[in-house]
Design an enzyme around this catalytic site. Structure first.
Site, mmCIF file in Angstrom:
data_model
loop_
_atom_site.group_PDB
_atom_site.id
_atom_site.type_symbol
_atom_site.label_atom_id
_atom_site.label_comp_id
_atom_site.label_asym_id
_atom_site.label_seq_id
_atom_site.Cartn_x
_atom_site.Cartn_y
_atom_site.Cartn_z
ATOM 1 N N CYS A 32 91.347 -35.824 -22.249
ATOM 2 C CA CYS A 32 91.102 -35.975 -20.808
ATOM 3 C C CYS A 32 92.399 -36.474 -20.183
ATOM 4 C CB CYS A 32 89.946 -36.934 -20.555
ATOM 5 S SG CYS A 32 90.330 -38.600 -21.043
ATOM 6 N N LYS A 49 77.910 -49.150 -17.654
ATOM 7 C CA LYS A 49 77.956 -47.757 -18.119
ATOM 8 C C LYS A 49 78.308 -47.726 -19.601
ATOM 9 C CE LYS A 49 81.847 -45.281 -17.498
ATOM 10 N NZ LYS A 49 82.369 -44.678 -18.733
ATOM 11 N N ASN A 50 79.301 -48.501 -19.987
ATOM 12 C CA ASN A 50 79.808 -48.398 -21.365
ATOM 13 C C ASN A 50 78.942 -49.129 -22.382
ATOM 14 O OD1 ASN A 50 81.763 -46.802 -20.321
ATOM 15 N ND2 ASN A 50 83.413 -48.300 -20.470
ATOM 16 N N ARG A 106 92.757 -38.689 -26.801
ATOM 17 C CA ARG A 106 91.430 -39.183 -27.182
ATOM 18 C C ARG A 106 91.001 -38.678 -28.575
ATOM 19 N NH1 ARG A 106 88.812 -41.012 -22.429
ATOM 20 N NH2 ARG A 106 87.759 -42.450 -23.833
ATOM 21 N N ARG A 116 80.698 -40.763 -11.804
ATOM 22 C CA ARG A 116 80.420 -40.887 -13.241
ATOM 23 C C ARG A 116 80.179 -42.349 -13.601
ATOM 24 N NH1 ARG A 116 84.327 -37.988 -17.293
ATOM 25 N NH2 ARG A 116 82.920 -39.215 -18.558
#
Ligand code: EPZ
Length: 420
Positions: free
Chosen positions: A116, A22-23, A121, A399
């Site tokens: 979040c 994903k990243n 962040r 996600r």
């Protein structure tokens, strides 16, 4: 909304295939904004975050098709430079369209991402880097508006109070590929996902050296071409299944892994007593003797990944003895502690530390997912807890984990989806 119901106490055995990272895929999808030509990305996991990035690219004027793990991105008739709050606020990684938009269109208007549950962040390092390349920056009603007639290469130190920044490195590296002259990024992130992004950019014609080291050198070029790329495997998904094998006293062959990306995780789990071997691009992990408590400190790569912190906490929650986890990347990333304690864990938070006293048994309970990795830690705890565990709000899991319950079921877990 759906929930996952897990009946604990079953050993996991068999094989699992890890999906694409994903990243890695999210910044690589953003990088397609740097060219007007067609790009093809293979090995893409079917995740909620990939769907979100797809929507963002479409809103910026790209046509995006996703079919059986392959994403094809091509230009549309118009292109926009505005990344809308509604989309960016649902996924922080969207912020990494800033660099490519600015590099390609010389203008970008990107919503500031919210915080979040794992922390504030901030994006100060992203903005510092973009500014150092000569862009003018304004904050207008929650958006960053960046403009530059011509980006100019420069030497940029990107280290922050918590070390390097993965997505800030990605943003600045992407913008620098089309700047005039050479950019040197010091204290760049060394994560494998940054290396994968750099490899994709180089296939597009970018001139980059030093990827995977703290010093990145980017020689700007006039334009970039389309490219094809296969995304690296997801090292955090692999680590999650390593913990699943140990917490259920199981034996799993984990296929499609880059063993060299898992150094710190392999080291810590072997210290706890896991038996781990590797052959070709697979990793075999099995539980043979009672595990020992361990101390873990999260650090930028190649240190122990913060994205594996919650998962290891679940394992230590049922490992006799005292383990200490120190979170150096996101000192507030402990929302899973309260939920694990509701299942009978004995975990005490002291600032950036969590002190875990292993218990004999966890009890199944309804628990609330909050962020992606905390949700994974609750599923892992449910696999070993006595009785039923219901993990609510599993869209957090969707996600970042592709078909998690199917993969666990295939390994012998009793896990199924229900309407909340
Ligand atoms: C990436 O987020 C990952 N997300 C995160 O994974 C991961 O936890 C994080 O890197 C650290 O490894 C993606 O790649 C999409 P950072 P990123 O900038 O780049 C501070 C998951 O579960 N910082 O490397 O946003 C920041 O507060 C997600 O898959 C600044 O101070 O993280 C943190 O303490 C969660 N200023 C540290 O640096 C900035 O401008 C590292 O953050 C940026 C970051």
């Amino acid at each position: 909304m759906d929930k996952l119901v897990i009946e604990g106490g079953l050993r996991l055995k068999g094989e699992v295939v890890i999906s694409g990272s994903k990243n890695a895929v999210l910044p690589i999808m953003a990088a397609t904004l740097l060219t007007d030509e067609r790009c093809v990305i293979n090995g893409v996991p079917d995740l909620r975050d990939v769907q979100t990035m797809t929507k963002i690219l479409r809103s910026l004027g790209k046509t995006v098709e996703f079919n059986k793990g392959t994403i094809t991105v091509a230009p549309n008739k118009h292109s926009s430079f505005v990344a809308d709050y509604k989309l960016v606020s649902t996924m922080r990684a969207s912020f990494c369209v800033l660099g490519p938009l600015l590099g390609k269109l010389k203008i970008a208007k990107v919503s500031l991402p919210g915080g979040c549950v794992i922390g504030v962040r901030p994006v100060d390092l992203h903005l510092k880097g973009i500014k150092a390349l000569g862009a003018s920056l304004n904050i207008e009603s929650g958006y960053v508006v960046a403009k530059a007639t011509q980006l100019k290469g420069s030497r940029i130190y990107l280290g922050g109070a918590y070390g390097s920044s993965v997505l800030a490195t990605a943003n600045v590296m992407m913008a620098a590929t089309l700047a005039k002259g050479k950019t040197i990024i010091e204290s760049a992130a060394c994560e494998p996902e940054i290396i994968d992004l750099a490899e994709f950019l180089i296939k597009m014609g970018a001139r980059i050296r030093g990827q995977g080291t703290p010093t990145l050198e980017i020689e700007g070029v006039r334009s970039l071409q389309g490219a094809m790329h296969t995304v690296i495997p997801d090292r955090i998904e692999a680590g999650t299944f390593m913990v699943a094998a140990l917490i259920t006293k199981g034996d799993i062959l984990i296929k499609n892994v880059c063993y060299e990306h898992l150094g710190a995780v392999v080291d810590k789990l072997q210290e706890a007593g896991a038996f781990i071997t590797t052959k070709d691009n697979a990793l075999h992990i099995c539980y043979k003797t009672r595990l020992k408590p361990i101390n873990v400190t999260t650090l930028p790569y190649p240190g122990f990944p913060t994205d594996m912190q919650a998962q290891v906490m679940s394992l230590m929650a049922v490992t006799p003895g005292i383990s200490i986890i120190t979170e150096k990347i996101y000192p507030d990333r402990f929302i899973h502690v309260a939920e694990l304690n509701r299942m009978g864990a004995h975990i005490q938070r002291e600032g950036p530390h969590a002190i875990i006293e292993g218990v004999k048994e966890l009890c199944g309970a309804p628990v609330m997912a909050s962020d992606l990795r905390a949700s994974a830690s609750l599923v892992l705890a449910g696999l070993v807890a006595k009785g039923k565990t219901s993990v609510l709000r599993i869209y957090h899991l969707e996600r970042g984990y592709e078909k998690l319950e199917k993969k666990l079921e295939k390994l012998g877990a009793k896990i199924y989806r229900e309407k909340e």
